[in-house]
Design an enzyme around this catalytic site. Structure first.
Site, PDB file in Angstrom:
ATOM      1  N   ASP A  54       0.952  -1.258  -0.024  1.00  0.00           N
ATOM      2  CA  ASP A  54      -0.164   0.032  -0.053  1.00  0.00           C
ATOM      3  C   ASP A  54       1.041   1.336   0.028  1.00  0.00           C
ATOM      4  OD1 ASP A  54      -2.699   1.099   0.520  1.00  0.00           O
ATOM      5  OD2 ASP A  54      -1.433   2.336   1.981  1.00  0.00           O
ATOM      6  N   TYR A 112       2.494   9.947  -0.310  1.00  0.00           N
ATOM      7  CA  TYR A 112       3.503   9.716   0.544  1.00  0.00           C
ATOM      8  C   TYR A 112       5.077   9.821  -0.028  1.00  0.00           C
ATOM      9  CZ  TYR A 112      -0.039   6.601   2.649  1.00  0.00           C
ATOM     10  OH  TYR A 112      -1.183   6.187   3.351  1.00  0.00           O
ATOM     11  N   LYS A 136      -2.759   5.657  -4.445  1.00  0.00           N
ATOM     12  CA  LYS A 136      -3.994   6.643  -4.151  1.00  0.00           C
ATOM     13  C   LYS A 136      -3.724   7.867  -5.021  1.00  0.00           C
ATOM     14  CE  LYS A 136      -4.100   4.528   0.428  1.00  0.00           C
ATOM     15  NZ  LYS A 136      -2.540   4.572   0.886  1.00  0.00           N
ATOM     16  N   HIS A 141      -7.791   9.004  -2.150  1.00  0.00           N
ATOM     17  CA  HIS A 141      -7.182   9.101  -0.874  1.00  0.00           C
ATOM     18  C   HIS A 141      -8.136   9.699   0.079  1.00  0.00           C
ATOM     19  CE1 HIS A 141      -2.991   9.200   1.058  1.00  0.00           C
ATOM     20  NE2 HIS A 141      -4.138   8.864   1.969  1.00  0.00           N
TER      21      HIS A 141
HETATM   22  N1  LIG Z   1      -5.569   5.956   3.788  1.00  0.00           N
HETATM   23  C1  LIG Z   1      -4.957   6.769   4.507  1.00  0.00           C
HETATM   24  O1  LIG Z   1      -5.319   7.880   4.677  1.00  0.00           O
HETATM   25  C2  LIG Z   1      -3.996   6.099   5.560  1.00  0.00           C
HETATM   26  C3  LIG Z   1      -3.705   6.874   6.425  1.00  0.00           C
HETATM   27  C4  LIG Z   1      -2.516   6.399   7.221  1.00  0.00           C
HETATM   28  C5  LIG Z   1      -2.011   5.056   6.932  1.00  0.00           C
HETATM   29  N2  LIG Z   1      -2.350   4.256   5.826  1.00  0.00           N
HETATM   30  C6  LIG Z   1      -1.717   3.078   5.272  1.00  0.00           C
HETATM   31  O2  LIG Z   1      -1.703   2.434   6.279  1.00  0.00           O
HETATM   32  C7  LIG Z   1      -0.438   1.816   6.711  1.00  0.00           C
HETATM   33  C8  LIG Z   1      -0.224   1.533   8.431  1.00  0.00           C
HETATM   34  O3  LIG Z   1      -0.526   2.736   9.176  1.00  0.00           O
HETATM   35  P1  LIG Z   1       0.263   3.404   9.886  1.00  0.00           P
HETATM   36  O4  LIG Z   1       1.568   3.441   9.207  1.00  0.00           O
HETATM   37  O5  LIG Z   1      -0.172   4.673  10.105  1.00  0.00           O
HETATM   38  O6  LIG Z   1       0.464   2.676  11.359  1.00  0.00           O
HETATM   39  P2  LIG Z   1       0.325   1.115  11.932  1.00  0.00           P
HETATM   40  O7  LIG Z   1       0.848   0.177  10.744  1.00  0.00           O
HETATM   41  O8  LIG Z   1      -0.462   1.185  12.777  1.00  0.00           O
HETATM   42  O9  LIG Z   1       1.983   1.338  12.888  1.00  0.00           O
HETATM   43  C9  LIG Z   1       3.056   1.523  12.475  1.00  0.00           C
HETATM   44  C10 LIG Z   1       3.971   1.618  13.696  1.00  0.00           C
HETATM   45  O10 LIG Z   1       3.924   0.454  14.439  1.00  0.00           O
HETATM   46  C11 LIG Z   1       5.245  -0.224  14.647  1.00  0.00           C
HETATM   47  N3  LIG Z   1       5.217  -1.739  14.515  1.00  0.00           N
HETATM   48  C12 LIG Z   1       5.011  -2.121  13.522  1.00  0.00           C
HETATM   49  N4  LIG Z   1       4.935  -3.616  13.627  1.00  0.00           N
HETATM   50  C13 LIG Z   1       5.213  -3.413  15.164  1.00  0.00           C
HETATM   51  C14 LIG Z   1       5.257  -4.588  15.833  1.00  0.00           C
HETATM   52  N5  LIG Z   1       5.231  -6.087  15.466  1.00  0.00           N
HETATM   53  N6  LIG Z   1       5.512  -4.535  17.193  1.00  0.00           N
HETATM   54  C15 LIG Z   1       5.865  -3.219  17.644  1.00  0.00           C
HETATM   55  N7  LIG Z   1       5.726  -2.397  16.755  1.00  0.00           N
HETATM   56  C16 LIG Z   1       5.424  -2.207  15.520  1.00  0.00           C
HETATM   57  C17 LIG Z   1       6.039   0.737  13.607  1.00  0.00           C
HETATM   58  O11 LIG Z   1       7.475   0.741  13.701  1.00  0.00           O
HETATM   59  P3  LIG Z   1       8.716   0.166  13.167  1.00  0.00           P
HETATM   60  O12 LIG Z   1       8.585   0.509  11.669  1.00  0.00           O
HETATM   61  O13 LIG Z   1      10.015   0.582  13.873  1.00  0.00           O
HETATM   62  O14 LIG Z   1       8.574  -1.535  13.300  1.00  0.00           O
HETATM   63  C18 LIG Z   1       5.463   2.040  13.342  1.00  0.00           C
HETATM   64  O15 LIG Z   1       5.821   2.904  14.375  1.00  0.00           O
HETATM   65  C19 LIG Z   1       0.414   2.895   6.317  1.00  0.00           C
HETATM   66  O16 LIG Z   1       2.011   2.878   6.260  1.00  0.00           O
HETATM   67  C20 LIG Z   1      -0.134   3.559   5.077  1.00  0.00           C
HETATM   68  O17 LIG Z   1       0.210   2.548   4.127  1.00  0.00           O
HETATM   69  C21 LIG Z   1      -3.142   4.950   5.078  1.00  0.00           C
END
Ligand SMILES: NC(=O)c1ccc[n+]([C@@H]2O[C@H](COP(=O)([O-])OP(=O)(O)OC[C@H]3O[C@@H](n4cnc5c(N)ncnc54)[C@H](OP(=O)(O)O)[C@@H]3O)[C@@H](O)[C@H]2O)c1
Length: 327
Positions: free
Chosen positions: A46, A51, A80, A113
């Site tokens: 994704d 980004y 997106k 998006h």
């Molecule tokens: N459509 C939208 O508007 C939208 C908005 C937000 C996000 N997204 C998408 O959704 C994806 C995921 O959401 P997000 O990046 O906001 O947050 P998330 O996946 O909820 O959390 C990422 C965080 O968790 C940590 N992490 C990951 N695996 C872990 C584990 N097994 N144990 C402990 N910590 C862990 C990561 O650190 P490390 O990297 O150090 O492991 C990072 O700090 C995004 O990357 C993006 O592709 C879309």
């Protein structure tokens, strides 16, 4: 893989229910992380124009596929349309730029998006006024943008189109034209979106949960700016005790919970060990009692993290999707 590891889309394409999130990683870090993710078994990736990492993701993916069409077909690549592209005539231009930067012949999923829009400023995906507020385009015709996205499919260069960050009313409105192939929204233990999940289920639109682990980097940044507290999902006692009972990590419990709710999820990590953990979810199951304990963590609207308050002034847009805007 068993069938439950995928969501089967119209026409039979399979979207893996665990995907790899790529937001907020520098190019070099992301390329290494994608290499590790491919080895760990991720096939769903994704990204988003906003980004600004499509080229880096594309490089890593193309290293893996080489010239093999069969290997490309194993992948499910999502990007997106940015808020600055939410005008019908701009959709093909933004789509082409994404495809070019990714270096792909086709996309598996193209998402709108956000339902709100910024002004289209070439070379600036987040245009701001001198006071720091966003240059908002208040004239968005959501249906016209969606029709333009649906039309992209005629080119054969995108297999599915969907949406992100829309509310129930907007999703219903879009469905009256054509059903989005998926809805990507924030969903996690503190913000379970029961109402939206039920509505999307009723409309037959599969949900992809973003920030399924609580988006710590965003939560920390917002906490520093606003003083609001964002609990760390991974240290919640309920999550920790269920993790301990299964000999799993808190992240695995949170992700397994999301899967057992019937959703897909796109956790982001750049750490090879955690990347592997986050897709190793198919050999354990949460009991009904554990599911109920996790369900009880929901804080409703108070649990939302990604409220777009970082886009100053965006809540005035007529299509701003969230009712309770909290600073
Ligand atoms: N459509 C939208 O508007 C939208 C908005 C937000 C996000 N997204 C998408 O959704 C994806 C995921 O959401 P997000 O990046 O906001 O947050 P998330 O996946 O909820 O959390 C990422 C965080 O968790 C940590 N992490 C990951 N695996 C872990 C584990 N097994 N144990 C402990 N910590 C862990 C990561 O650190 P490390 O990297 O150090 O492991 C990072 O700090 C995004 O990357 C993006 O592709 C879309």
């Amino acid at each position: 893989m068993s069938s439950s590891e995928y969501i089967v889309l119209k026409g039979g394409d399979k979207m893996p229910r665990i995907g790899f999130g790529t937001w907020q990683a520098s190019d070099e870090v992301l390329e290494n992380a994608v290499d590790a993710a491919l080895v760990a078994g991720y096939r769903h990736f994704d990204t988003a124009r906003a980004y600004e990492n499509e080229a880096a993701l594309g490089r890593a993916l193309r290293r893996w596929t080489g010239s093999s069409l069969a290997k490309r077909k194993e992948l499910f690549i999502v990007t997106k349309l940015p808020p600055g592209g939410n005008r019908p005539e701009l959709v093909p231009e933004y789509f082409n730029s994404s495809l070019k930067d990714l270096g792909l012949e086709y996309l598996d999923m193209y998402l709108m998006h956000t339902p709100f829009a910024f002004e289209h400023v070439p070379g600036d995906l987040h245009p701001k006024n001198s006071d720091g507020s966003m240059k908002v385009d208040f004239t968005t015709d959501l249906i016209a943008v969606w029709k333009s996205m649906c039309k992209l499919k005629e080119s054969g260069r995108v297999r599915h189109v969907g949406v992100s960050n829309v509310n129930e009313e907007q999703l219903t409105r879009l469905c009256s034209v054509q059903k989005p192939a998926c809805l990507q929204i924030e969903v996690h233990a503190l913000f379970q979106q029961n109402h939206m999940v039920a509505a999307a289920n009723k409309l037959g639109v599969p949900i992809v949960a973003y920030s399924p682990l609580g988006s710590k980097a965003l939560a920390d940044a917002l906490a520093a700016k606003t003083g609001r507290e964002y609990p760390d999902l991974l240290t919640l006692p309920t999550v920790q005790s269920i993790a301990q009972a299964h000999g799993r990590t808190p992240a695995q419990v949170l992700l397994r919970y999301t899967l057992q709710r019937g959703l897909a999820a796109i956790p982001k990590s750049t750490n090879p060990r955690r990347i592997k953990q986050n897709i190793s979810l198919w050999d354990f199951a949460l009991s009904q009692t554990e599911m109920a304990e996790l369900a009880a963590l929901d804080r409703g609207e108070h649990g939302r993290i990604c409220d777009f308050s970082f886009f100053v002034g965006i809540e005035k847009h007529p299509e701003f999707p969230f009712k309770k805007y909290t600073k």
